[in-house]
Each structure stands twice: as C-alpha cells, then as structure tokens.
Design a protein around this motif. Structure first.
Motif, PDB file in Angstrom:
ATOM      1  N   LYS A 121       9.372  -1.260 -13.415  1.00 46.83           N
ATOM      2  CA  LYS A 121       9.656  -1.002 -12.009  1.00 46.83           C
ATOM      3  C   LYS A 121       9.192   0.393 -11.600  1.00 46.83           C
ATOM      4  CE  LYS A 121      13.503  -4.251 -11.780  1.00 46.83           C
ATOM      5  NZ  LYS A 121      14.976  -4.396 -11.703  1.00 46.83           N
ATOM      6  N   LYS A 122       9.289   1.358 -12.511  1.00 47.31           N
ATOM      7  CA  LYS A 122       8.781   2.692 -12.210  1.00 47.31           C
ATOM      8  C   LYS A 122       7.277   2.643 -11.961  1.00 47.31           C
ATOM      9  CE  LYS A 122      12.300   5.068 -14.972  1.00 47.31           C
ATOM     10  NZ  LYS A 122      12.580   5.816 -16.218  1.00 47.31           N
ATOM     11  N   ASP A 123       6.555   1.951 -12.835  1.00 47.49           N
ATOM     12  CA  ASP A 123       5.112   1.837 -12.670  1.00 47.49           C
ATOM     13  C   ASP A 123       4.754   1.075 -11.399  1.00 47.49           C
ATOM     14  OD1 ASP A 123       4.832   3.213 -15.016  1.00 47.49           O
ATOM     15  OD2 ASP A 123       4.227   1.494 -16.224  1.00 47.49           O
ATOM     16  N   LEU A 124       5.539   0.053 -11.084  1.00 44.20           N
ATOM     17  CA  LEU A 124       5.306  -0.723  -9.869  1.00 44.20           C
ATOM     18  C   LEU A 124       5.379   0.162  -8.633  1.00 44.20           C
ATOM     19  CD1 LEU A 124       5.042  -3.368  -8.234  1.00 44.20           C
ATOM     20  CD2 LEU A 124       7.524  -3.624  -8.427  1.00 44.20           C
ATOM     21  N   PHE A 125       6.372   1.040  -8.577  1.00 41.03           N
ATOM     22  CA  PHE A 125       6.517   1.922  -7.424  1.00 41.03           C
ATOM     23  C   PHE A 125       5.290   2.814  -7.263  1.00 41.03           C
ATOM     24  CE2 PHE A 125       8.675   5.882  -5.607  1.00 41.03           C
ATOM     25  CZ  PHE A 125       8.524   5.460  -4.299  1.00 41.03           C
ATOM     26  N   MET A 126       4.777   3.357  -8.369  1.00 42.99           N
ATOM     27  CA  MET A 126       3.592   4.212  -8.288  1.00 42.99           C
ATOM     28  C   MET A 126       2.387   3.420  -7.783  1.00 42.99           C
ATOM     29  SD  MET A 126       5.331   6.690  -9.325  1.00 42.99           S
ATOM     30  CE  MET A 126       6.878   6.763 -10.231  1.00 42.99           C
ATOM     31  N   GLU A 127       2.274   2.174  -8.227  1.00 33.26           N
ATOM     32  CA  GLU A 127       1.148   1.340  -7.798  1.00 33.26           C
ATOM     33  C   GLU A 127       1.265   0.964  -6.324  1.00 33.26           C
ATOM     34  OE1 GLU A 127       1.456  -1.799 -10.621  1.00 33.26           O
ATOM     35  OE2 GLU A 127       0.809  -0.535 -12.307  1.00 33.26           O
ATOM     36  N   LEU A 128       2.478   0.701  -5.866  1.00 32.42           N
ATOM     37  CA  LEU A 128       2.681   0.414  -4.444  1.00 32.42           C
ATOM     38  C   LEU A 128       2.354   1.630  -3.592  1.00 32.42           C
ATOM     39  CD1 LEU A 128       6.015  -1.623  -4.698  1.00 32.42           C
ATOM     40  CD2 LEU A 128       3.809  -2.521  -3.928  1.00 32.42           C
ATOM     41  N   MET A 129       2.733   2.812  -4.064  1.00 27.22           N
ATOM     42  CA  MET A 129       2.365   4.027  -3.333  1.00 27.22           C
ATOM     43  C   MET A 129       0.850   4.184  -3.286  1.00 27.22           C
ATOM     44  SD  MET A 129       5.001   7.184  -3.790  1.00 27.22           S
ATOM     45  CE  MET A 129       4.905   7.394  -5.567  1.00 27.22           C
ATOM     46  N   ALA A 130       0.186   3.904  -4.396  1.00 23.92           N
ATOM     47  CA  ALA A 130      -1.276   4.011  -4.414  1.00 23.92           C
ATOM     48  C   ALA A 130      -1.901   3.048  -3.404  1.00 23.92           C
ATOM     49  CB  ALA A 130      -1.805   3.735  -5.818  1.00 23.92           C
ATOM     50  N   ASP A 131      -1.360   1.840  -3.318  1.00 23.39           N
ATOM     51  CA  ASP A 131      -1.852   0.877  -2.332  1.00 23.39           C
ATOM     52  C   ASP A 131      -1.720   1.424  -0.917  1.00 23.39           C
ATOM     53  OD1 ASP A 131      -2.465  -0.940  -4.306  1.00 23.39           O
ATOM     54  OD2 ASP A 131      -0.796  -2.309  -3.880  1.00 23.39           O
ATOM     55  N   SER A 132      -0.547   1.962  -0.611  1.00 19.30           N
ATOM     56  CA  SER A 132      -0.294   2.468   0.732  1.00 19.30           C
ATOM     57  C   SER A 132      -1.192   3.660   1.053  1.00 19.30           C
ATOM     58  CB  SER A 132       1.178   2.864   0.878  1.00 19.30           C
ATOM     59  OG  SER A 132       1.463   3.280   2.195  1.00 19.30           O
ATOM     60  N   ALA A 133      -1.316   4.570   0.100  1.00 25.04           N
ATOM     61  CA  ALA A 133      -2.190   5.727   0.301  1.00 25.04           C
ATOM     62  C   ALA A 133      -3.633   5.287   0.500  1.00 25.04           C
ATOM     63  CB  ALA A 133      -2.081   6.674  -0.881  1.00 25.04           C
ATOM     64  N   LYS A 134      -4.041   4.251  -0.218  1.00 24.98           N
ATOM     65  CA  LYS A 134      -5.417   3.750  -0.091  1.00 24.98           C
ATOM     66  C   LYS A 134      -5.674   3.206   1.309  1.00 24.98           C
ATOM     67  CE  LYS A 134      -8.909   1.366  -2.830  1.00 24.98           C
ATOM     68  NZ  LYS A 134      -9.709   0.903  -1.700  1.00 24.98           N
ATOM     69  N   ALA A 135      -4.664   2.569   1.886  1.00 27.42           N
ATOM     70  CA  ALA A 135      -4.817   2.080   3.255  1.00 27.42           C
ATOM     71  C   ALA A 135      -5.097   3.239   4.213  1.00 27.42           C
ATOM     72  CB  ALA A 135      -3.562   1.319   3.686  1.00 27.42           C
ATOM     73  N   VAL A 136      -4.407   4.358   4.004  1.00 26.87           N
ATOM     74  CA  VAL A 136      -4.595   5.524   4.878  1.00 26.87           C
ATOM     75  C   VAL A 136      -5.960   6.160   4.639  1.00 26.87           C
ATOM     76  CG1 VAL A 136      -3.732   7.817   5.484  1.00 26.87           C
ATOM     77  CG2 VAL A 136      -2.122   5.963   5.024  1.00 26.87           C
ATOM     78  N   THR A 137      -6.326   6.356   3.364  1.00 26.97           N
ATOM     79  CA  THR A 137      -7.609   7.007   3.087  1.00 26.97           C
ATOM     80  C   THR A 137      -8.783   6.140   3.500  1.00 26.97           C
ATOM     81  OG1 THR A 137      -7.591   6.207   0.786  1.00 26.97           O
ATOM     82  CG2 THR A 137      -6.646   8.375   1.205  1.00 26.97           C
ATOM     83  N   ASP A 138      -8.671   4.833   3.340  1.00 26.89           N
ATOM     84  CA  ASP A 138      -9.736   3.943   3.807  1.00 26.89           C
ATOM     85  C   ASP A 138      -9.853   3.984   5.329  1.00 26.89           C
ATOM     86  OD1 ASP A 138     -10.353   3.194   1.237  1.00 26.89           O
ATOM     87  OD2 ASP A 138      -9.375   1.237   1.336  1.00 26.89           O
ATOM     88  N   HIS A 139      -8.725   4.120   5.996  1.00 27.66           N
ATOM     89  CA  HIS A 139      -8.723   4.163   7.460  1.00 27.66           C
ATOM     90  C   HIS A 139      -9.476   5.384   7.984  1.00 27.66           C
ATOM     91  CE1 HIS A 139      -7.295   3.833  11.606  1.00 27.66           C
ATOM     92  NE2 HIS A 139      -6.863   5.084  11.522  1.00 27.66           N
ATOM     93  N   PHE A 140      -9.233   6.539   7.365  1.00 25.94           N
ATOM     94  CA  PHE A 140      -9.851   7.773   7.854  1.00 25.94           C
ATOM     95  C   PHE A 140     -11.205   8.055   7.205  1.00 25.94           C
ATOM     96  CE2 PHE A 140      -5.445   8.748   9.165  1.00 25.94           C
ATOM     97  CZ  PHE A 140      -5.687   9.099  10.485  1.00 25.94           C
ATOM     98  N   GLY A 141     -11.484   7.427   6.079  1.00 23.23           N
ATOM     99  CA  GLY A 141     -12.777   7.644   5.435  1.00 23.23           C
ATOM    100  C   GLY A 141     -12.981   9.098   5.041  1.00 23.23           C
ATOM    101  N   LYS A 142     -14.093   9.683   5.496  1.00 28.49           N
ATOM    102  CA  LYS A 142     -14.404  11.077   5.160  1.00 28.49           C
ATOM    103  C   LYS A 142     -13.651  12.074   6.032  1.00 28.49           C
ATOM    104  CE  LYS A 142     -19.079  10.070   3.470  1.00 28.49           C
ATOM    105  NZ  LYS A 142     -20.539  10.354   3.627  1.00 28.49           N
ATOM    106  N   HIS A 143     -12.867  11.564   6.955  1.00 26.04           N
ATOM    107  CA  HIS A 143     -12.218  12.440   7.924  1.00 26.04           C
ATOM    108  C   HIS A 143     -10.754  12.700   7.552  1.00 26.04           C
ATOM    109  CE1 HIS A 143     -15.875  11.990  10.173  1.00 26.04           C
ATOM    110  NE2 HIS A 143     -15.716  10.672  10.200  1.00 26.04           N
ATOM    111  N   ILE A 144     -10.525  12.983   6.279  1.00 24.61           N
ATOM    112  CA  ILE A 144      -9.196  13.313   5.796  1.00 24.61           C
ATOM    113  C   ILE A 144      -9.356  14.343   4.686  1.00 24.61           C
ATOM    114  CG2 ILE A 144      -9.185  11.388   4.142  1.00 24.61           C
ATOM    115  CD1 ILE A 144      -6.136  11.160   4.656  1.00 24.61           C
ATOM    116  N   THR A 145      -8.466  15.328   4.661  1.00 23.05           N
ATOM    117  CA  THR A 145      -8.518  16.360   3.628  1.00 23.05           C
ATOM    118  C   THR A 145      -7.106  16.761   3.248  1.00 23.05           C
ATOM    119  OG1 THR A 145      -9.696  18.364   2.959  1.00 23.05           O
ATOM    120  CG2 THR A 145      -8.608  18.406   5.113  1.00 23.05           C
ATOM    121  N   TYR A 146      -6.976  17.548   2.144  1.00 20.85           N
ATOM    122  CA  TYR A 146      -5.669  17.715   1.515  1.00 20.85           C
ATOM    123  C   TYR A 146      -5.408  19.165   1.116  1.00 20.85           C
ATOM    124  CZ  TYR A 146      -6.909  12.819   0.952  1.00 20.85           C
ATOM    125  OH  TYR A 146      -7.334  11.544   1.191  1.00 20.85           O
ATOM    126  N   ILE A 147      -4.171  19.585   1.334  1.00 16.21           N
ATOM    127  CA  ILE A 147      -3.689  20.881   0.863  1.00 16.21           C
ATOM    128  C   ILE A 147      -2.328  20.682   0.212  1.00 16.21           C
ATOM    129  CG2 ILE A 147      -2.881  23.185   1.538  1.00 16.21           C
ATOM    130  CD1 ILE A 147      -4.904  23.140   3.817  1.00 16.21           C
TER     131      ILE A 147
END
Length: 347
Positions: free
Chosen positions: A236-262
């Motif tokens: 279940k711990k690993d599942l949560f990390m994978e679900l977060m990765a899925d959600s983050a991927k939706a955001v990064t795919d949406h913005f493409g190159k127009h997203i950056t991180y600090i």
C-alpha cells in the motif's frame, strides 16, 4: 458524504481502489557543509548524480544555492524559467492555520513580484481542517499571510479531468478546474517530510496539491467516496507513491515544457505543512535552494542532500519507513525525468 478529520484521514481503515480509474534580502540560514562535496547516499536511485563532462548521454542540470534568501531564490528561478510565459501559476503549499514551518511569505512575495501575470494556486483538502472548504481556506490564507498577490483556489469552481498517459494505475485525475486557465507553472516547494509519502517535494506538491479536494485527492489516495486511506503495508505504501506519480504526470504532461521546479530545504520537519501547529519541530539545519526543469532530478537531488547530511536521522527514518524513495524510482520508470543529473552550485 462522510467527513474525514486529518487524524482519521491519515490513520484510517482499509484502503479501497473503488474510485480509481485503472489502466494497464531575507537571510534564513545556510548549511555548514558544502553540497558539492557530499556523496550521493540515497539508497534508491531515480536519477544518479554524475561528474560534469564524464557522463554518457544527456544530463539534467540542478542548480543549488546554500544561501536561502530573496536574491538567491530569484537568481535560481532566472536560471530555469525559459519555459515560463503568459499567465503563470505558482504552486505553493500555503499550509494549515499558523503552521510553523511553511515558506516565509516575504521570500515568496519577493519572487512573485518578478513574475508578471502570476498568482499563487492551491486546492482544497480532503481531510477536515483549515482548508477543507473554500470559505475556510480563504480565512486560512489571511491568517498565514498569503495576502500579497492573488491566490486562486483551483477547485473553487469545480473539477477538470486531465489524462494520465501510460500511468501505473490511473487513466485520469480530477484537478481543480482553474488549472486550465494558466499557460505555465512554477512549482515552488518547501521540501520536508510527510506522514504518508515519506517526503513532500515537487512531485507531491503537484500530485496532491493540484488534485481537487473531494474527487482528485481521493483518486490519488486510492479511496472511494467513503473510504479512508491507510498505508501500513509495503504494497500500500508503494501504491500511494505510484498514484502520486500518475497524478504528477497528468500535470507535467498538461504543461509540457512550460513548468519548472524549485525546492527550498529549510525548516525540514518530518511532517508536512498540512500538519499545521502539530508538526514536529525541525531537527536538521537548513540546507539551501534547488532549481531545475526536471521533476525527477530536483527531488532526487534534495533526497541526496538530506541523506548525506550529518543531522538527517529523523527525516531519513521518515522517508525510508514510508517507502518514500519509491517516488523517485516510480518517476524514473515512467520517464518523468533524466536518470542523470549534474549539481551546479551557485554562490
């Protein structure tokens, strides 16, 4: 709908996947150690730190400043903002009322003033607390001093489903509808521990922080509309990390190159800013600021710095006990960043 307290939300009963769509000038401290001399000690590798000029293939650049102040933050942002344009969302965790460890408002305000047509963006929470409803959230923003610029609560006017391309478990994630109003996003993160995720970095900031309060966050936590998340077993711990990765991927795919991180590594408690006044006091010295256009490598670099620090025992235990490093390996598996990074110190 059953209301969830934060304690019940974190320590609740069995995990359910019923609702998951399944698919195949302000000086704030500095470290005594020099990050450039610290070896990579993180036991799970998502992106490996490499020696400049000696790596095969492309290398992601991660900029580091050991000084946490307004000038350093602005300098690092200017090194990674080539994709930022138009209407800019600044994703910040604004915290529960009177949270002691959240990013200094003066620090964020100084940066935000340099970014035209920008606003802080947030979403409401799934658990009951100071940000559970839009009305309560607005009051919390005032209490915590987020009054120097517009703050857009993205799910105030509903949800929008963003697709997850080649995710682990999710086909789509319900985000705050307002996310579609923005052309680009700066993910400005207070890097710290997290009760379920082990650590809260840039990935967690967008994975949970952009998901809508009553739909998207249930998807990311793997619960149905009545279920309560519980992450006690390894699977279940690993599942949560994978679900977060899925959600983050939706955001990064949406913005493409127009997203950056600090990532700002200060006031590093074992607890997230969502713990509010109940958060444990930090037990580490402040480390510095990281900036990158690469989601995987910025969180990897932050973990590397923490694992190499001499006073990180509590935070490392929190990360490892929750399988938090699965965040890094999950992002690598889904090609959400470069497997090699160069750490460039800016003074």
């Amino acid at each position: 709908m059953k209301l969830l307290s934060r304690r019940t939300f974190v320590q609740g009963a069995a995990l359910s996947l019923g609702a998951v769509a399944l698919a195949p000038g302000l000086s704030l401290g500095a470290p005594k150690q020099d990050a450039a001399t610290l070896p990579q000690k993180t036991p799970v590798i998502g992106s490996k730190k490499v020696t400049p000029g000696q790596a095969s293939g492309s290398v992601a650049k991660v900029y580091f400043s050991p000084v946490i102040d307004e000038a350093s933050l602005i300098k690092l942002y200017n090194l990674v903002n080539e994709g930022i344009y138009g209407k800019v969302a600044i994703k910040v965790h604004t915290g529960e009322p009177n949270g002691p460890n959240i990013l200094p408002r003066e620090l964020v305000a100084a940066l935000q003033k340099t970014i035209p047509d920008s606003a802080i963006v947030e979403t409401n929470t799934l658990y009951e607390g100071g940000r559970y409803t839009t009305e309560g959230h607005r009051k919390t923003l005032e209490v915590n001093g987020w009054t120097f610029c517009p703050v857009d609560i993205l799910d105030e006017k509903g949800d929008v489903s963003l697709p997850v391309r080649d995710g682990f478990h999710l086909k789509e994630v319900a985000m705050g509808k307002g996310i579609t109003d923005y052309d680009s996003m700066l993910v400005l993160t207070h890097f710290k521990g997290h009760s379920s995720g082990g650590f809260g970095g840039s990935m967690k900031n967008i994975a949970i922080g952009c998901a809508s309060g009553q739909v998207g966050k249930r998807q990311v936590h793997g619960t149905n509309m009545e279920g309560k998340p519980e992450f006690s077993t390894s699977a279940k711990k690993d599942l949560f990390m994978e679900l977060m990765a899925d959600s983050a991927k939706a955001v990064t795919d949406h913005f493409g190159k127009h997203i950056t991180y600090i990532n700002v590594l200060r006031n590093i408690s074992v607890d997230c800013d969502c713990a509010g006044t109940r958060a444990h006091a930090p037990t580490m010295k402040d480390i510095g600021i990281l900036a990158s256009n690469d989601l995987l490598t910025i969180d990897q670099a932050a973990c590397d710095l923490i694992f190499a620090a001499p006073d990180s025992k509590d935070v490392v235990e929190r990360i490892e006990s929750r399988h938090g490093l699965r965040q890094l390996s999950a992002m690598r598996e889904k090609k959400m960043g470069n497997p090699q990074y160069e750490l460039i110190t800016i003074k």
